[in-house]
Enzyme design. Structure first.
Site, short mmCIF file in Angstrom:
data_model
loop_
_atom_site.label_atom_id
_atom_site.label_comp_id
_atom_site.label_asym_id
_atom_site.label_seq_id
_atom_site.Cartn_x
_atom_site.Cartn_y
_atom_site.Cartn_z
N CYS A 114 2.16 6.42 10.47
CA CYS A 114 1.11 7.44 10.06
C CYS A 114 0.47 8.27 11.42
O CYS A 114 0.32 9.42 11.01
CB CYS A 114 0.29 6.83 9.21
SG CYS A 114 -0.83 5.42 9.94
N GLY B 256 2.03 2.08 19.33
CA GLY B 256 3.12 3.09 20.18
C GLY B 256 3.18 4.26 19.68
O GLY B 256 4.31 5.16 20.08
N ASP C 28 10.01 -6.23 -5.29
CA ASP C 28 9.29 -6.84 -4.90
C ASP C 28 9.23 -8.39 -5.23
O ASP C 28 9.30 -8.51 -6.58
CB ASP C 28 7.91 -6.20 -5.12
CG ASP C 28 6.56 -6.44 -4.09
OD1 ASP C 28 6.37 -5.86 -3.26
OD2 ASP C 28 6.01 -7.63 -4.55
N ARG D 285 0.91 -1.24 0.08
CA ARG D 285 0.10 0.10 0.03
C ARG D 285 0.89 1.09 0.21
O ARG D 285 0.63 2.24 -0.81
CB ARG D 285 -0.77 0.15 1.08
CG ARG D 285 -2.01 -1.17 1.00
CD ARG D 285 -2.94 -0.88 0.04
NE ARG D 285 -3.61 0.63 -0.20
CZ ARG D 285 -3.94 0.89 -1.29
NH1 ARG D 285 -4.09 0.11 -2.49
NH2 ARG D 285 -4.62 1.84 -1.43
N THR E 19 9.66 3.23 6.18
CA THR E 19 8.45 3.43 6.22
C THR E 19 7.42 2.81 7.55
O THR E 19 6.54 2.17 7.25
CB THR E 19 7.88 3.39 5.18
OG1 THR E 19 7.46 1.81 4.86
CG2 THR E 19 8.21 3.98 3.87
N ASN F 75 -3.95 8.13 6.18
CA ASN F 75 -2.90 7.22 6.84
C ASN F 75 -2.10 6.69 5.51
O ASN F 75 -1.05 6.04 5.63
CB ASN F 75 -3.57 6.02 7.52
CG ASN F 75 -4.73 5.39 7.02
OD1 ASN F 75 -5.96 6.02 7.23
ND2 ASN F 75 -4.53 4.30 6.51
N ARG G 104 -9.37 -0.22 15.56
CA ARG G 104 -9.56 -0.40 13.89
C ARG G 104 -10.95 -0.63 13.52
O ARG G 104 -11.39 -1.25 14.32
CB ARG G 104 -8.73 -1.81 13.81
CG ARG G 104 -7.24 -1.76 13.92
CD ARG G 104 -6.34 -0.49 13.09
NE ARG G 104 -5.15 -0.63 13.24
CZ ARG G 104 -4.14 -1.31 12.50
NH1 ARG G 104 -4.73 -2.29 11.53
NH2 ARG G 104 -2.86 -1.40 12.63
#
Length: 332
Positions: free
Chosen positions: A150, A210, A34, A12, A120, A314, A232
């Protein structure tokens, strides 16, 4: 100067930041690594259920990706040390697999010829974290850095503004977070996180985060003053931070809003946003700001205790700041 970057991990975040990189004249993506087949990589880039179709021409030729006639090397190599970044004169590798989160593992990109590495996500050791709007000015040339999470990117700029003007005593954060790829569509086994194994489409799922504690790492003045949790929820994208905070200097809620608004137009422009509109989550889809303060959604109990609400895409907002960090590390 054109910054040549390689992307390791085309999930993503990898795909969203690739799209955003196409709009930056000083950044050129020259390689993607990838384990997916190149044709499937092209398909996943071209069609996106959240952000829409990719606007440029895409084709695969000789197992390379061709974007508007420009070749991008595609590899499927598990070991970062074998990626031969030096052959492409890579300035910065964006490590977005979620797998190489320590100095030792991320350093394999350096051994392969990359000059710098940007991770990331939060690291699993003492890799320094840098968040735009919090501590970009503290960067001293480190070869391996993290862009934190994010949620930290949303919380840190807002926290800095509040702390600078009113002095944060302590705070609790809740992020109401959109579903992510690590969750399960239906109830499935999840040994480490039993609740996290429950169906993402059916449930609001309490989770640990965190992100608030990490704010104390990028803003040392807030170390030990913030912590938080996550819920979530069954949405595809866009999340929101609820910061309930106690502060030293007395202020009405309207005074807080005015301070945040001024910051969004001046020092925090391009990072922190401000709105008084009657907005909902999808209104922020595709926004590159990492924290958008919702003046009408918050409130205060008294002049030293308030609940502050800030939205963030996000995926897009975070990916935009990853590229900002790439620019920072490449030029120092």
């Amino acid at each position: 100067m054109t910054i040549k970057i390689g992307i390791n991990g085309f999930g993503r975040i990898g795909r969203v930041l690739f799209r955003l990189a196409q709009e930056r004249e000083n950044i050129e993506v020259v390689a993607i690594n990838d384990l997916l087949d190149p044709k499937y990589i092209a398909y996943m880039l071209k069609y996106d259920s959240t952000h829409g179709n990719f606007k440029k021409d895409i084709e695969v030729k000789n197992n390379n990706l061709i974007i508007n006639g420009k070749k991008i090397r595609i590899t499927s190599i598990k070991d970062p040390e074998k990626l031969m970044w030096d052959k492409l004169l890579i300035d910065v590798v964006i490590e977005s697999t979620g797998l190489f989160l320590t100095k030792d593992t991320a350093y394999k990109h350096i051994l392969s010829g990359a000059k710098k590495v940007v991770i990331t996500g939060p690291s699993k050791d003492d890799i320094p974290m840098f968040v735009r709007g919090a501590n970009f000015d503290k960067y001293k040339g480190e070869k391996i850095v993290s862009n934190a999470s994010c949620t930290t990117n949303c919380l840190a700029p807002l926290s800095k503004v509040i702390d600078d003007h009113f002095g944060i005593i302590e705070g609790l954060m809740t992020t109401v977070h959109a579903s992510t790829a690590t969750q399960k569509i239906v109830d499935s086994a999840s040994k480490k996180d039993w609740r996290g194994g429950r169906g993402a489409l059916q449930n609001i799922i309490p989770s640990s985060t965190g992100a608030a504690v990490a704010v104390g790492k990028v803003l040392p003045n807030l170390n030990g003053k913030l912590t938080g949790i996550a819920f979530r929820v069954p949405t595809a994208n866009v999340s929101v931070v609820d910061l309930t905070v106690r502060y030293k200097k007395t202020a009405t809620y309207n005074e807080i809003c005015e301070v945040v608004k001024n910051a969004s137009e001046q020092k925090m422009k391009g990072i922190l946003g401000y709105t008084e509109d009657e907005v909902v989550s999808t209104d922020f889809n595709g926004k590159e700001l990492t924290s958008i303060f919702d003046a009408k959604a918050g409130l205060s109990l008294n002049k030293n205790f308030a609940k502050l609400i800030s939205w963030y895409d996000n995926e897009t907002g975070y990916s935009s700041k990853v590229l900002d960090l790439v620019e920072l590390v490449a030029l120092k």
